[in-house]
Design a protein around this motif. Structure first.
Motif, PDB file in Angstrom:
ATOM      1  N   UNK A 143       1.076  -1.076  -0.021  1.00 37.68           N
ATOM      2  CA  UNK A 143      -0.271   0.395  -0.534  1.00 37.68           C
ATOM      3  C   UNK A 143       0.524   1.521   0.134  1.00 37.68           C
ATOM      4  N   UNK A 144       2.067   0.949   0.616  1.00 32.00           N
ATOM      5  CA  UNK A 144       2.693   2.299   0.545  1.00 32.00           C
ATOM      6  C   UNK A 144       3.262   2.594  -0.378  1.00 32.00           C
ATOM      7  N   UNK A 145       3.864   1.719  -1.279  1.00 30.46           N
ATOM      8  CA  UNK A 145       5.039   1.321  -2.746  1.00 30.46           C
ATOM      9  C   UNK A 145       3.555   2.359  -3.782  1.00 30.46           C
ATOM     10  N   UNK A 146       1.934   1.566  -3.653  1.00 32.15           N
ATOM     11  CA  UNK A 146       1.667   1.918  -4.478  1.00 32.15           C
ATOM     12  C   UNK A 146       1.201   3.624  -4.656  1.00 32.15           C
ATOM     13  N   UNK A 147       0.880   4.216  -3.086  1.00 32.71           N
ATOM     14  CA  UNK A 147       0.706   5.528  -2.443  1.00 32.71           C
ATOM     15  C   UNK A 147       1.727   5.926  -3.395  1.00 32.71           C
ATOM     16  N   UNK A 148       3.219   5.850  -3.202  1.00 30.85           N
ATOM     17  CA  UNK A 148       3.965   6.245  -3.419  1.00 30.85           C
ATOM     18  C   UNK A 148       4.358   6.740  -5.597  1.00 30.85           C
ATOM     19  N   UNK A 149       3.165   5.633  -6.115  1.00 28.88           N
ATOM     20  CA  UNK A 149       3.329   5.376  -7.130  1.00 28.88           C
ATOM     21  C   UNK A 149       2.576   6.949  -7.542  1.00 28.88           C
ATOM     22  N   UNK A 150       1.237   6.733  -6.891  1.00 26.31           N
ATOM     23  CA  UNK A 150       0.222   7.978  -6.758  1.00 26.31           C
ATOM     24  C   UNK A 150       0.756   9.017  -7.229  1.00 26.31           C
ATOM     25  N   UNK A 151       1.363   9.529  -5.651  1.00 27.12           N
ATOM     26  CA  UNK A 151       2.333  10.696  -5.904  1.00 27.12           C
ATOM     27  C   UNK A 151       2.913  11.330  -6.861  1.00 27.12           C
ATOM     28  N   UNK A 152       3.819  10.645  -7.227  1.00 26.35           N
ATOM     29  CA  UNK A 152       4.949  10.604  -8.163  1.00 26.35           C
ATOM     30  C   UNK A 152       3.763  11.554  -9.669  1.00 26.35           C
ATOM     31  N   UNK A 153       2.817  10.100  -9.955  1.00 32.53           N
ATOM     32  CA  UNK A 153       1.803  10.759 -10.628  1.00 32.53           C
ATOM     33  C   UNK A 153       1.707  11.887 -10.779  1.00 32.53           C
TER      34      UNK A 153
END
Length: 179
Positions: A143-153
């Motif tokens: 979940x943290x990795x998906x959150x980081x991906x969304x923030x980067x996008x």
């Protein structure tokens, strides 16, 4: 040979997180940088790409980073002396990475460089959680990795909008609101 289903799931999630952090995020950031460079070359305005990106000179940045590393070992090192595990004694390293990430965010002018600082902070938090707990539950890491991906996008869209509206991604010039 029977494979434990939970171990297989853990390995698959770990491979997904590794792919996300080691391949997808760097590729997205590199694509954004190439786009910014190409737009600058087309418009003839290379000042955004070529000018100094940091508020600190390199010597001061290295000195402050050294102080942050030393400070993290001095302040948090004694907390883990009696724990006895090797991974817990590495916790100050993770905290130092978090602090250096915050230094990158605070000392950079361009939004894309601050995005890289955010990724460094995330990696430091992950390392600290891993060192302190001896392992992060896979669901939390996923979940943290998906959150980081969304923030980067989201930050990529933000930098694109900054570049389109103002012609640069230098946030130091965004000090006051305009109509």
């Amino acid at each position: 040979m029977e494979v434990n289903r939970s171990k297989l799931t853990g390995v698959m999630i770990a491979l997904f997180v590794l792919t996300l952090k080691a391949i997808v995020l760097p590729v997205l950031i590199q694509r954004r940088l190439k786009l910014i460079n190409a737009e600058s070359k087309q418009g003839g305005n290379r000042s955004d790409v070529m000018r100094d990106d940091t508020y600190l000179n390199p010597t001061a940045g290295i000195f402050i980073s050294s102080l942050l590393i030393g400070g993290s070992f001095v302040t948090t090192g004694p907390l883990f002396v009696n724990v006895g595990s090797i991974s817990s004694s590495l916790s100050p390293t993770g905290i130092a990475v978090v602090l250096i990430g915050f230094l990158i965010i605070a000392s950079r002018r361009r939004a894309i460089s601050q995005l890289i600082g955010f990724v460094v902070v995330d990696n430091g938090i992950t390392a600290t959680a891993l060192f302190v707990s001896g392992g992060v539950p896979t669901l939390v890491e996923l979940s943290a990795s998906v959150d980081v991906l969304l923030v980067v996008l989201i930050l990529q869209v933000f930098t694109h909008q900054l570049r389109g509206h103002f012609g640069h991604t230098d946030i130091s010039q965004l000090r006051e609101l305009h109509d």
